[in-house]
Structures are given as structure tokens and as C-alpha cells.
Enzyme design. Sequence first.
Site, PDB file in Angstrom:
ATOM      1  N   GLN A 155     -34.751  23.236  55.714  1.00  0.00           N
ATOM      2  CA  GLN A 155     -34.567  24.081  56.908  1.00  0.00           C
ATOM      3  C   GLN A 155     -34.707  23.128  58.098  1.00  0.00           C
ATOM      4  OE1 GLN A 155     -33.642  27.150  57.912  1.00  0.00           O
ATOM      5  NE2 GLN A 155     -34.049  26.483  60.002  1.00  0.00           N
ATOM      6  N   ALA A 156     -33.583  22.759  58.697  1.00  0.00           N
ATOM      7  CA  ALA A 156     -33.604  21.696  59.710  1.00  0.00           C
ATOM      8  C   ALA A 156     -33.816  22.218  61.129  1.00  0.00           C
ATOM      9  CB  ALA A 156     -32.310  20.887  59.634  1.00  0.00           C
ATOM     10  N   GLN A 157     -33.266  23.397  61.457  1.00  0.00           N
ATOM     11  CA  GLN A 157     -33.432  23.901  62.818  1.00  0.00           C
ATOM     12  C   GLN A 157     -34.910  24.220  63.057  1.00  0.00           C
ATOM     13  OE1 GLN A 157     -31.394  27.562  63.827  1.00  0.00           O
ATOM     14  NE2 GLN A 157     -31.395  27.118  65.992  1.00  0.00           N
ATOM     15  N   PRO A 282     -38.601  30.870  54.966  1.00  0.00           N
ATOM     16  CA  PRO A 282     -39.356  31.405  56.111  1.00  0.00           C
ATOM     17  C   PRO A 282     -38.525  32.206  57.107  1.00  0.00           C
ATOM     18  CG  PRO A 282     -39.001  29.043  56.385  1.00  0.00           C
ATOM     19  CD  PRO A 282     -38.484  29.399  55.015  1.00  0.00           C
ATOM     20  N   MET A 286     -30.148  31.368  57.774  1.00  0.00           N
ATOM     21  CA  MET A 286     -29.880  30.162  58.546  1.00  0.00           C
ATOM     22  C   MET A 286     -28.404  29.823  58.374  1.00  0.00           C
ATOM     23  SD  MET A 286     -30.950  27.777  60.544  1.00  0.00           S
ATOM     24  CE  MET A 286     -29.741  26.626  61.188  1.00  0.00           C
ATOM     25  N   GLU A 287     -27.754  29.627  59.514  1.00  0.00           N
ATOM     26  CA  GLU A 287     -26.302  29.530  59.567  1.00  0.00           C
ATOM     27  C   GLU A 287     -25.749  28.165  59.162  1.00  0.00           C
ATOM     28  OE1 GLU A 287     -28.486  29.798  62.113  1.00  0.00           O
ATOM     29  OE2 GLU A 287     -27.811  28.775  63.910  1.00  0.00           O
ATOM     30  N   HIS A 311     -24.781  38.389  61.235  1.00  0.00           N
ATOM     31  CA  HIS A 311     -25.401  37.459  62.185  1.00  0.00           C
ATOM     32  C   HIS A 311     -25.123  35.996  61.799  1.00  0.00           C
ATOM     33  CE1 HIS A 311     -28.668  36.207  65.033  1.00  0.00           C
ATOM     34  NE2 HIS A 311     -28.721  35.194  64.189  1.00  0.00           N
ATOM     35  N   GLU A 312     -25.410  35.644  60.562  1.00  0.00           N
ATOM     36  CA  GLU A 312     -25.220  34.235  60.162  1.00  0.00           C
ATOM     37  C   GLU A 312     -23.735  33.872  60.193  1.00  0.00           C
ATOM     38  OE1 GLU A 312     -27.841  32.798  60.475  1.00  0.00           O
ATOM     39  OE2 GLU A 312     -29.262  34.399  60.059  1.00  0.00           O
ATOM     40  N   HIS A 315     -22.562  33.106  63.726  1.00  0.00           N
ATOM     41  CA  HIS A 315     -22.934  31.752  64.169  1.00  0.00           C
ATOM     42  C   HIS A 315     -21.817  30.734  63.905  1.00  0.00           C
ATOM     43  CE1 HIS A 315     -26.965  31.740  65.785  1.00  0.00           C
ATOM     44  NE2 HIS A 315     -27.506  32.309  64.724  1.00  0.00           N
ATOM     45  N   GLU A 334     -28.167  32.179  70.060  1.00  0.00           N
ATOM     46  CA  GLU A 334     -28.674  33.418  69.455  1.00  0.00           C
ATOM     47  C   GLU A 334     -28.241  34.672  70.219  1.00  0.00           C
ATOM     48  OE1 GLU A 334     -29.672  33.335  66.551  1.00  0.00           O
ATOM     49  OE2 GLU A 334     -30.286  31.244  66.271  1.00  0.00           O
ATOM     50  N   ASP A 389     -40.390  25.485  67.991  1.00  0.00           N
ATOM     51  CA  ASP A 389     -40.745  26.584  67.084  1.00  0.00           C
ATOM     52  C   ASP A 389     -41.728  27.557  67.737  1.00  0.00           C
ATOM     53  OD1 ASP A 389     -39.193  25.663  64.987  1.00  0.00           O
ATOM     54  OD2 ASP A 389     -40.820  24.469  64.121  1.00  0.00           O
ATOM     55  N   TYR A 397     -32.490  36.317  71.536  1.00  0.00           N
ATOM     56  CA  TYR A 397     -31.612  37.167  70.725  1.00  0.00           C
ATOM     57  C   TYR A 397     -31.213  38.424  71.491  1.00  0.00           C
ATOM     58  CZ  TYR A 397     -33.053  34.421  66.633  1.00  0.00           C
ATOM     59  OH  TYR A 397     -33.268  33.413  65.743  1.00  0.00           O
ATOM     60  N   ARG A 571     -41.216  35.211  54.371  1.00  0.00           N
ATOM     61  CA  ARG A 571     -40.380  35.319  55.562  1.00  0.00           C
ATOM     62  C   ARG A 571     -41.250  35.660  56.766  1.00  0.00           C
ATOM     63  NH1 ARG A 571     -35.708  39.895  56.216  1.00  0.00           N
ATOM     64  NH2 ARG A 571     -35.128  39.400  58.364  1.00  0.00           N
ATOM     65  N   LYS A 573     -40.927  36.636  59.847  1.00  0.00           N
ATOM     66  CA  LYS A 573     -40.776  37.865  60.627  1.00  0.00           C
ATOM     67  C   LYS A 573     -41.458  39.064  59.941  1.00  0.00           C
ATOM     68  CE  LYS A 573     -37.335  41.204  61.683  1.00  0.00           C
ATOM     69  NZ  LYS A 573     -36.178  41.752  61.024  1.00  0.00           N
TER      70      LYS A 573
HETATM   71  N1  BES Z   1     -30.652  30.140  63.519  1.00  0.00           N
HETATM   72  C1  BES Z   1     -31.539  31.181  63.248  1.00  0.00           C
HETATM   73  C2  BES Z   1     -32.844  30.739  62.661  1.00  0.00           C
HETATM   74  C3  BES Z   1     -33.637  29.782  63.538  1.00  0.00           C
HETATM   75  C4  BES Z   1     -33.682  29.921  64.916  1.00  0.00           C
HETATM   76  C5  BES Z   1     -34.332  28.767  62.947  1.00  0.00           C
HETATM   77  C6  BES Z   1     -34.403  29.016  65.682  1.00  0.00           C
HETATM   78  C7  BES Z   1     -35.074  27.886  63.701  1.00  0.00           C
HETATM   79  C8  BES Z   1     -35.103  27.996  65.071  1.00  0.00           C
HETATM   80  C9  BES Z   1     -30.909  32.264  62.362  1.00  0.00           C
HETATM   81  O1  BES Z   1     -29.558  32.465  62.610  1.00  0.00           O
HETATM   82  C10 BES Z   1     -31.577  33.553  62.712  1.00  0.00           C
HETATM   83  O2  BES Z   1     -31.463  33.939  63.847  1.00  0.00           O
HETATM   84  N2  BES Z   1     -32.234  34.203  61.779  1.00  0.00           N
HETATM   85  C11 BES Z   1     -32.885  35.471  62.006  1.00  0.00           C
HETATM   86  C12 BES Z   1     -32.040  36.587  61.484  1.00  0.00           C
HETATM   87  C13 BES Z   1     -31.429  37.482  62.435  1.00  0.00           C
HETATM   88  C14 BES Z   1     -30.690  38.633  61.809  1.00  0.00           C
HETATM   89  C15 BES Z   1     -32.074  37.827  63.704  1.00  0.00           C
HETATM   90  C16 BES Z   1     -34.153  35.486  61.195  1.00  0.00           C
HETATM   91  O3  BES Z   1     -34.328  34.613  60.359  1.00  0.00           O
HETATM   92  O4  BES Z   1     -34.976  36.368  61.400  1.00  0.00           O
HETATM   93 ZN    ZN Z   2     -29.323  33.290  64.598  1.00  0.00          ZN
END
Ligand code: BES
Ligand code: ZN
Length: 618
Positions: A155-157, A282, A286-287, A311-312, A315, A334, A389, A397, A571, A573
Site C-alpha cells: 500500500q504505497a499511498q 487497511p 486503493m486505485e 470510486h476506485e 480514480h 478524492e 496519513d 472526499y 480496515r 474506517k
Molecule cells: N486512494 C484512496 C485511499 C488512500 C487515500 C490511501 C489517501 C492513502 C492516502 C482510495 O481511493 C479511497 O479513497 N478509499 C476509500 C474508499 C472510498 C469509497 C471512500 C477507503 O479506503 O475508505
Molecule cells: Zn479515493
Amino acid sequence: MSRTFFAWVLLICTSLGAHAATLDPSKDYHSQSNPHQIKVTHFALDLNVDFKKRELAGHVVYDFERKDRNARELLLDTRDITVIATSVRVDGKWQKTGFKLEAADPALGSALRIAVPEKAEQVKVQYRTSPAASGLQWLQPEQTASKKHPFLFTQAQAIHARSFIPSQDTPQVRTTYDAILRTPKNLRAVMSAENTPNAAKTGTYQFHMPQAIPSYLIALAVGDLDFKAMGDRTGVYAEPALLDAAVAEFEDTESMLIATEKAYGPYSWGRYDLLILPPSFPFGGMENPRLSFITPTVIAGDKSLVSLIAHELAHSWSGNTVTNATWRDLWLNEGHTTYLTYRIMEIIYGTDRFNMESVLGYQDLTADLADLPANYQHLAIDLRGKDPDDAFSDVPYEKGALFLKEIEQRIGRAAFDAYLKQYFADYAFKSLSTEDWLAYAQTHLIAKHPSALSLDRFKAWIYAPGLPADHPLAESDAFTKIDRIHTDWLAGAIPATAIDTKGWTVHQWLYFLNNLPEQLSPEQMSALDSAFNLTASTNNEIAHSWLLMAIRNQYQPAYARLETYLVSIGRRKLITPLYRALMESQQGQAFARKVYAEARPGYHPLAQGTMDAIVNAK
Ligand code: BES
Ligand code: ZN
């Protein structure tokens, strides 16, 4: 850098106050690399994947472009990487060259300086990763669906690519790449590149990525993976036990792809496949280009959580084709993606679902805004000296999407769609800052619709906390009905058993649960549970909302489920709000510590960091 740069610096100084004297919007404060002097254009990786040592080891060869012809040093970002040797190719022959690994900055890692003599044609770094690399999760077989084979994913981002590949780890540098991954023979490796669906499992896998991508989109995974097609350009990689369920859940992906192309221009990446990860992933998704990484927690059996796929996929336009210049500009990725997600969901599933998802998104946003300090409520967040982070919230978003929705409402859908299509074409394979975006919007939106739009209003959305007055609101008839039920049930006018939930969608359930008062009586909690069997809900979002209520009301019958949930899902969230709520009470703290001790070894390094901060705070 744009001609208007100095004007923008001035503008930002004024809006951020004197302390932020010289924020340069085009500078990436989260990279120590030097692309303005020597810029990497392509790399070729050759890595051995060692599950026993939890290490990637091998070498990477870089092609580069000298931007400054006097530059004699290549600077790369690294974090917890061991550099074994560096060399340069001169007249076709490899020769050793000097390097220095600088002391580590806690947020940014260690800059790697490599001497690049005038005649050097390529640079090579031999290295290995650390078992604690922040961008890798090495899973035990027990953490997978089959419980038989280990699993690895990256997971690089935002800035974790540097923990597994020395790189110019900034979204301003795009490279193509080739890779060879050497794995145990019974496993399959996949990457954010051209994959070969159904390739024989030989233990040696070759990849080619012909489109130039920023480092945060480099991804690989290794596991017991099979492939199944969903459409001409879409398919799923998953562990065999999950494959059919995933294909059924996400079968609309091909239609989503076609619909998005129709509205916003051609898909630039060839195939669009999904990789289903183990539940410790986590994020939701991820796109990674050509191959989005997806949590298995959205396989609900009824497509109720597939907005994640929209969503993905979105991206692929906003983020992967048009990329934020720095992590301060994350809302460009986002916010546009969240706006597109709503639109795709409306096309595929209709306006009722669109309205419900809009209301739920808006409620998530207002909840986040209530908790965040003012400077984290801006769309463009000054992250200098911070780990990107740590600024993660719903603001980039949902506030970003609401801003775009306002523009759409003021100029009309057709005009806004046409603008977006042009924006994706004009910035294709480029990165832009918030200020570049604003300059473009001035020409292509504000100047064309001067009676509907104004620069001041745009600046209020971007540089001020909260939401501007008279922002768009989301509404759903399907939810209005539930407001009435809340009132009646809470007043004791009807028992839980008399609530007519027949035909309720998952979204209605979420709205129902999320909008009950935080404090309910033990009788009310048991009445809901016995009427609707909520503790046993197999929908991970509904279970999340219910478990949060259970914690706030210390509803013991749900605690066994809570424990299983926290131990089996990583995860962030879904689990972060649960740990936070547990830490609010003495009894909850003891439970959180006990469960976290059991769950922590299975969490991703990022999730461990987040939960450590919560559980150890009191
Ligand atoms: N690119 C993001 C994940 C991300 C953002 C990783 C910033 C690290 C730093 C991915 O596209 C994303 O937004 N994922 C969301 C899902 C979404 C439906 C809101 C997530 O993982 O909750
Ligand atoms: Zn996203």
C-alpha cells in the site's frame, strides 16, 4: 511552474496567515528527491519475495533524464531500506558508484544520494526491505481465506512506496516500469501493470507498465490467487474460495467502466481488474492502475456496498490520469473521484440510491467537521512537517464533492460534464496543484459563467474551514420515512416489532441506526436486537453502526461479536471509531486493551499506528 506563481504565493500567505510565510504550492514537502535536477523516467525491478525473512531483495535499474546538465547526484526517497550496493552504466558497462544514506527524518525517511558521473546512462541500486516496511503487509496463512498460504500486499499511498522501492516518491514524477517478481512456486504475483490473467504459476512473473504513473500507484501482491473474467475488460483476482462471490458482487464493473467512459472520455489503462485482499487491508480500496485493490468486507451478497468499486474505478480518471501535485492537493484526487462515484452510482443504480448515498456521505462529512480542528477543514491542507496519513478525513472526499456538486447545480449538468471531460483531457498524465486547478477553473468555469460562479466563492470552499453558507443539501424520500419511524419509536408510540422494515435497503438501515440518539436504554437496545437480529448482521457496515451503538450503551450481548469483528477486520474506517468509542469508558478501555492485544499482530502497520495512538492514549 506557472507564471502566476508569485501571485499565488501571495494569496496563500494571506489566507493562511503570517506563520506560513512561503508555502510554495508546486513544491512537494514530502519528498527529499531531486527530479528538477535528475528525473527518473523508467525503472526495471528484479525482486525475490521471501516470506520467511519477510523481505523483498534484489535490484532496480533506473533510466533518467538530466534536467540540469551539471547535476551529478541522484536523490531518492527511502524508508527502512538497506542499500547493499549502487552502480552506474557507462559506455554499456556497469561500474560501482558512491552512495550515502542520510539520517532518517521521522516523517520522510532517509534520502539516498547516489553519485552519477557525467557519462552515466543508467543507475542501479541493490537493496532489501525491512520486515517492518510501512508499505508492506506480510500475512500468515491464518489471515487468509484458505488459511493455507501466506500473502503479501503493498500500500504505497501516500508516502510508503519508498519503504519497498527507492524512488522519487512524489506524485509529480511519473515513470513507466518493468518488473520481475520471484515467489514461492504455488503462489501468483500481480502488479499495477499489465498482468497475464491465468498465467501458469511458475514462481517467476514478468510485468510491464507502459503508462507512466506516480510512485504512490506502484503496487504488488502475492498469494494463492486465481482469476475470473467479468467482462471484456474487467475481471477479478482473488483467493479461490472468494472468487465466485466476488465476481457476483462486482458483476456491474464492466457497465460502470462503459458509463464512465461515455461521460468523461476514454479509459486510458487497457484492462480494469480487481484484486480482493484479505480483511486486514487497511483501506476500503486503493486505485492501483489496471488493478484496484479491494477489501473483502464489501462482499455483502447484495451489491449494497459496491460504490467502493465505482470510486476506485473513477480514480482511473481523477487521480491516475490527472494527479494531485502534492498531498496538500489530495482533494483534487478524492473530491473529483467522490463526485464521479455518485454520478456513476446514479447511472447504474438509479436516483433513489444516489440520493441515499449522498445523504449518508453528507452526514459523514458533518460528523467529521464537528471533530476536526479548523486547519484540517480546508480542502487544501498545509501538511508541511506532518505525516500526510495524519490528515486523513472525509473533508477532501465529501467537501470536495459537495463543492463540485454546487458548480454542477449552478451551471447545469451538461456544462459541468463537458468541463470535466475537457479537464481530464487537458491534464492527462500530468499533475496539478490546487492553485493550478483554480487558475484553470477561472478560465474554463468562472469566466464562462460569471453570473453563476465567483472566485471568492471558490476560495471560500478551498481555503476556509467548514462549509460555505447555502451549500447544496442532499435529500432522500426513502430517509424521510425513517425520520417518522424514529420519532414514533422513541416516543414509545410503536414497539420495535411494529416497525415495518420490509424492503429496507442497507442504506436505509444505516440511516436508521446512525440517526438514533447516542444514548438508548438497555430495553431499547434489546428490543432492537431481538426484533432485527442486529448483532448477527452479516453486512459489515450495518454491523459497524450497530457495534458502535452497543459500545456507547455498553450492550453486553454484542461484545462477543465486537471482539470477532475487531480481530478479523483491519480496515481502519470500520475499526477506528469502535476503538475510539471503547476508550471513552473505563470498562471499554479494559475490553479495548484485551482485544487489541489479540488483534494487533494481524493489523497492517498503518492500522497498528492508528490504533496504538488511540489505545495507548489513556
Ligand atoms: N486512494 C484512496 C485511499 C488512500 C487515500 C490511501 C489517501 C492513502 C492516502 C482510495 O481511493 C479511497 O479513497 N478509499 C476509500 C474508499 C472510498 C469509497 C471512500 C477507503 O479506503 O475508505
Ligand atoms: Zn479515493
